[in-house]
Design a protein around this motif. Sequence first.
Motif, mmCIF file in Angstrom:
data_model
loop_
_atom_site.group_PDB
_atom_site.id
_atom_site.type_symbol
_atom_site.label_atom_id
_atom_site.label_comp_id
_atom_site.label_asym_id
_atom_site.label_seq_id
_atom_site.Cartn_x
_atom_site.Cartn_y
_atom_site.Cartn_z
ATOM 1 N N PHE A 1 -10.767 -6.699 5.633
ATOM 2 C CA PHE A 1 -11.062 -5.370 6.152
ATOM 3 C C PHE A 1 -11.691 -5.528 7.536
ATOM 4 O O PHE A 1 -12.546 -6.394 7.738
ATOM 5 C CB PHE A 1 -12.018 -4.632 5.214
ATOM 6 C CG PHE A 1 -12.585 -3.365 5.785
ATOM 7 C CD1 PHE A 1 -11.769 -2.272 6.001
ATOM 8 C CD2 PHE A 1 -13.925 -3.267 6.108
ATOM 9 C CE1 PHE A 1 -12.282 -1.107 6.532
ATOM 10 C CE2 PHE A 1 -14.450 -2.110 6.637
ATOM 11 C CZ PHE A 1 -13.625 -1.022 6.844
ATOM 12 N N HIS B 1 -2.884 -3.100 13.980
ATOM 13 C CA HIS B 1 -2.772 -3.310 12.536
ATOM 14 C C HIS B 1 -1.598 -2.516 11.953
ATOM 15 O O HIS B 1 -0.879 -3.010 11.073
ATOM 16 C CB HIS B 1 -4.080 -2.892 11.843
ATOM 17 C CG HIS B 1 -5.183 -3.900 12.009
ATOM 18 N ND1 HIS B 1 -5.638 -4.308 13.222
ATOM 19 C CD2 HIS B 1 -5.922 -4.576 11.082
ATOM 20 C CE1 HIS B 1 -6.605 -5.190 13.055
ATOM 21 N NE2 HIS B 1 -6.793 -5.372 11.767
ATOM 22 N N ALA C 1 0.834 -1.191 0.000
ATOM 23 C CA ALA C 1 0.000 0.000 0.000
ATOM 24 C C ALA C 1 0.876 1.250 0.000
ATOM 25 O O ALA C 1 1.933 1.289 0.631
ATOM 26 C CB ALA C 1 -0.912 -0.006 1.230
ATOM 27 N N THR D 1 -6.540 -0.302 15.612
ATOM 28 C CA THR D 1 -5.787 0.461 14.615
ATOM 29 C C THR D 1 -4.283 0.405 14.901
ATOM 30 O O THR D 1 -3.471 0.183 13.996
ATOM 31 C CB THR D 1 -6.266 1.923 14.601
ATOM 32 O OG1 THR D 1 -7.671 1.952 14.322
ATOM 33 C CG2 THR D 1 -5.534 2.716 13.537
ATOM 34 N N ASP E 1 -4.201 3.158 4.247
ATOM 35 C CA ASP E 1 -5.113 2.696 3.206
ATOM 36 C C ASP E 1 -5.856 1.429 3.606
ATOM 37 O O ASP E 1 -6.950 1.152 3.120
ATOM 38 C CB ASP E 1 -4.344 2.442 1.897
ATOM 39 C CG ASP E 1 -3.924 3.736 1.223
ATOM 40 O OD1 ASP E 1 -4.467 4.798 1.621
ATOM 41 O OD2 ASP E 1 -3.076 3.689 0.317
ATOM 42 N N GLN E 2 -5.253 0.644 4.514
ATOM 43 C CA GLN E 2 -5.888 -0.598 4.935
ATOM 44 C C GLN E 2 -7.161 -0.354 5.740
ATOM 45 O O GLN E 2 -7.980 -1.260 5.899
ATOM 46 C CB GLN E 2 -4.922 -1.425 5.773
ATOM 47 C CG GLN E 2 -4.458 -0.712 7.035
ATOM 48 C CD GLN E 2 -3.544 -1.559 7.879
ATOM 49 O OE1 GLN E 2 -3.816 -2.726 8.097
ATOM 50 N NE2 GLN E 2 -2.438 -0.979 8.348
ATOM 51 N N TYR F 1 -5.634 -9.537 3.273
ATOM 52 C CA TYR F 1 -6.589 -9.060 2.266
ATOM 53 C C TYR F 1 -8.009 -8.978 2.818
ATOM 54 O O TYR F 1 -8.976 -9.261 2.117
ATOM 55 C CB TYR F 1 -6.556 -9.945 1.011
ATOM 56 C CG TYR F 1 -5.192 -10.068 0.394
ATOM 57 C CD1 TYR F 1 -4.624 -8.997 -0.292
ATOM 58 C CD2 TYR F 1 -4.447 -11.229 0.535
ATOM 59 C CE1 TYR F 1 -3.364 -9.092 -0.839
ATOM 60 C CE2 TYR F 1 -3.179 -11.348 -0.002
ATOM 61 C CZ TYR F 1 -2.645 -10.270 -0.687
ATOM 62 O OH TYR F 1 -1.392 -10.364 -1.216
ATOM 63 N N GLN G 1 1.729 -4.066 10.048
ATOM 64 C CA GLN G 1 2.119 -3.661 8.696
ATOM 65 C C GLN G 1 3.530 -3.067 8.684
ATOM 66 O O GLN G 1 4.310 -3.339 7.755
ATOM 67 C CB GLN G 1 1.120 -2.663 8.131
ATOM 68 C CG GLN G 1 1.408 -2.314 6.668
ATOM 69 C CD GLN G 1 0.252 -1.622 6.009
ATOM 70 O OE1 GLN G 1 -0.776 -1.414 6.612
ATOM 71 N NE2 GLN G 1 0.418 -1.252 4.744
#
Length: 227
Positions: free
Chosen positions: A93, A169, A2, A166, A7-8, A91, A173
């Motif tokens: 959400f 995650h 990304a 948040t 963006d995730q 992949y 990443q």
Amino acid sequence: MALNFFDQFMSPTHLGIPLIGLALVLPWTLYPTPTARWLNNRLITLQGWFINRFTHQIFMPLNTGGHKWALLLTSLMLFLITMNILGLLPYTFTPTTQLSLNMGFAVPLWLATVIIGMRNQPTAALGHLLPEGTPVPLIPVLIIIETISLFIRPLALGVRLTANLTAGHLLIQLISTAVFVLLPMMPTVAILTATVLFLLTLLEVAVAMIQAYVFVLLLSLYLQENV
């Protein structure tokens, strides 16, 4: 990869249709339906044991009037746990990283507990705004402070769930990006970083379950004050 780490957290769309609705419906399709047989399989037995233990632990300190919320809060617990854990898959959400969704859960349920308290025991509900034995000069200040703390409760519920998921995650990443960057240059460091990533992922699974439990536990505590 990304272009932006945030963006995730954007709600995915397909042909202009938001897919958050599909993400909200999906958890309910993953739980097996209990049958009328005398003996169930291991999965249904484990699921029933978990639901019974959770419901017993949450509602044991509550009065009988609060037991009407058992089905609602237990369903909310299962729903949040499933959405939080599914969001850790690649992949996918996570709808619970959206503050608007979490506030949509927190505000109506918190408001319902306040309304129940005002209807069933208005004197005790209003008495929470002024602790007993407060000096007279401090009464206006304490009433303002307690009123603000009362209205901050739903915001704290929603922000706590959003911030924890948040942050987790983003950490996953960031560390996974570091693994891919370091792998061709320093394989040993990349392997060590991948080990940290694996441990962090296990921690995030625990956080996903704990935050769902804390959300429902705090709601039950607010309900306990008003029944």
